[in-house]
Design an enzyme around this catalytic site. Structure first.
Site, PDB file in Angstrom:
ATOM      1  N   SER A 110       0.703  -1.291   0.220  1.00 19.45           N
ATOM      2  CA  SER A 110      -0.050   0.038   0.198  1.00 19.45           C
ATOM      3  C   SER A 110       0.981   1.265   0.101  1.00 19.45           C
ATOM      4  O   SER A 110       1.766   1.459  -0.887  1.00 19.45           O
ATOM      5  CB  SER A 110      -1.037  -0.025   1.164  1.00 19.45           C
ATOM      6  OG  SER A 110      -1.896   0.991   0.959  1.00 19.45           O
ATOM      7  N   GLU A 208      -1.884  -2.266  -8.278  1.00 18.79           N
ATOM      8  CA  GLU A 208      -3.198  -2.722  -7.360  1.00 18.79           C
ATOM      9  C   GLU A 208      -3.489  -1.606  -6.951  1.00 18.79           C
ATOM     10  O   GLU A 208      -2.762  -0.382  -6.757  1.00 18.79           O
ATOM     11  CB  GLU A 208      -2.780  -3.984  -6.543  1.00 18.79           C
ATOM     12  CG  GLU A 208      -1.937  -3.433  -5.326  1.00 18.79           C
ATOM     13  CD  GLU A 208      -2.427  -2.777  -4.123  1.00 18.79           C
ATOM     14  OE1 GLU A 208      -3.482  -2.721  -3.769  1.00 18.79           O
ATOM     15  OE2 GLU A 208      -1.699  -1.708  -3.660  1.00 18.79           O
ATOM     16  N   HIS A 278      -4.790  -5.349  -1.864  1.00 16.18           N
ATOM     17  CA  HIS A 278      -5.609  -5.170  -0.712  1.00 16.18           C
ATOM     18  C   HIS A 278      -6.916  -6.446  -0.845  1.00 16.18           C
ATOM     19  O   HIS A 278      -8.132  -6.122  -1.108  1.00 16.18           O
ATOM     20  CB  HIS A 278      -6.457  -3.854  -0.871  1.00 16.18           C
ATOM     21  CG  HIS A 278      -5.639  -2.746  -0.495  1.00 16.18           C
ATOM     22  ND1 HIS A 278      -4.413  -2.109  -1.182  1.00 16.18           N
ATOM     23  CD2 HIS A 278      -5.108  -1.962   0.678  1.00 16.18           C
ATOM     24  CE1 HIS A 278      -3.936  -1.149  -0.761  1.00 16.18           C
ATOM     25  NE2 HIS A 278      -4.262  -1.083   0.457  1.00 16.18           N
TER      26      HIS A 278
END
Length: 312
Positions: A110, A208, A278
């Site tokens: 992330s 992502e 995620h």
């Protein structure tokens, strides 16, 4: 030059830090028990219990936590507790010579994407885009495959992503190989125009994201395209785009339309649908290791990100 940290073994000590936002303490406690269950001893960074707005302490405090872990010969790996916001703020403050001189496993994803890009491109160290302690491993229910992905830190063997876990789609047919780079789309775009700009030349790029509406994904994919990042890549992997649905703008293009516009038209071998990001399960990718895409078998295989302890 690619540098790999040595593999973990039972009894090793690992460090836990918060380079971005502060973790949820209850979830973190459960995750620490998971690490201990792997036979690891845990040393906590001071930033885990600090707050500075939406950050886990000041930039200087979070940087010192990372430096302390890499400097400490007892620490064999550094795990990030969670993502959030703020790693781009500290990239220019890190001592890359210190990190290169003390190669260790560095794990997270992330917002940690910015640090993966900065660390690997400045040191050659393979890092791990893997599930977070607080926000993934610390949940009430954790997918067994999420837990299993940590095993790659104990065994020096290729990491294989197959279509058996999820429906993998071929976007562009072909085979491709190269060092793996990428991560969170938002963070990759935030590197553009900086000295830490993601370099996709001759590489496998994976992307992502989470909670970004299609119009925002469109903007970011377009920026990567205009920056030549799809053109320069050898192949492309599309991971999970969780909750990336229309909200503010109900009339919307779909993600598939966007991938068709930007990924398919780039013409590089590309697959979509792996549990990277995620997602549950969330599977770890060694950033900097050599990867291969083969769309005929819908496979993505990456060389181990660690080395045996007795290697030079």
């Amino acid at each position: 030059m690619v540098i790999r940290a040595r593999k973990l073994k039972r009894g090793d000590t690992v460090g836990v830090v918060a380079p971005a936002s502060p973790p949820k303490q209850e979830s973190l406690g459960k995750a620490l028990s998971f690490l201990e269950g792997l036979g690891l001893k845990v040393k906590l960074g001071s930033s885990l219990h600090k707050t500075y707005g939406y950050l886990a302490g000041t930039d200087e405090e979070r940087v010192e936590d990372i430096h302390t872990m890499f400097r400490d010969p007892e620490i064999k790996a550094v795990f990030c507790a969670c993502g959030g916001f703020g790693t781009g703020r500290i990239a220019s403050k890190l001592d890359y010579e210190l990190i290169a001189g003390n190669p260790k496993i560095f794990w997270g994803y992330s917002d940690i994407t910015f640090l993966h890009t900065a660390i690997h491109q400045n040191t050659g160290l393979v890092t791990f885009h893997g599930p977070m302690l607080s926000s993934d491993v610390g949940l009430k229910e954790v997918h067994e495959k999420t837990k299993e992905t940590f095993r790659q830190l104990f065994e020096s063997k290729p990491v294989e992503f197959s279509p058996t876990l999820s429906p993998v789609e071929v976007i562009v047919e072909g085979k491709a190989g190269g060092p793996v780079t990428g991560g969170n789309l938002t963070l990759l775009v935030s590197t553009l125009g900086t000295e830490y700009e993601v370099d996709t030349r001759g590489k496998i790029l994976f992307i992502e994201d989470l909670d970004e509406e299609p119009y925002k994904v469109d903007r970011m994919l377009n920026q990567l395209k205009m920056a030549g990042k799809f053109r320069d890549a050898e192949g492309i992997i599309i991971g999970d785009f969780k909750n990336c649905e229309p909200d503010k703008r109900k009339e919307s293009l779909t993600l598939d339309q966007l991938f068709d516009e930007y990924i398919r038209k780039a013409g590089k071998p590309a697959l979509k649908g792996f549990y990277i990001g995620h997602s549950s399960p969330s599977l770890a990718v060694p950033v900097g290791s050599y990867g291969k895409i083969d769309t005929s078998s819908k496979s993505f295989i990456v060389e181990s990100g660690i080395k045996e302890k007795d290697e030079a």
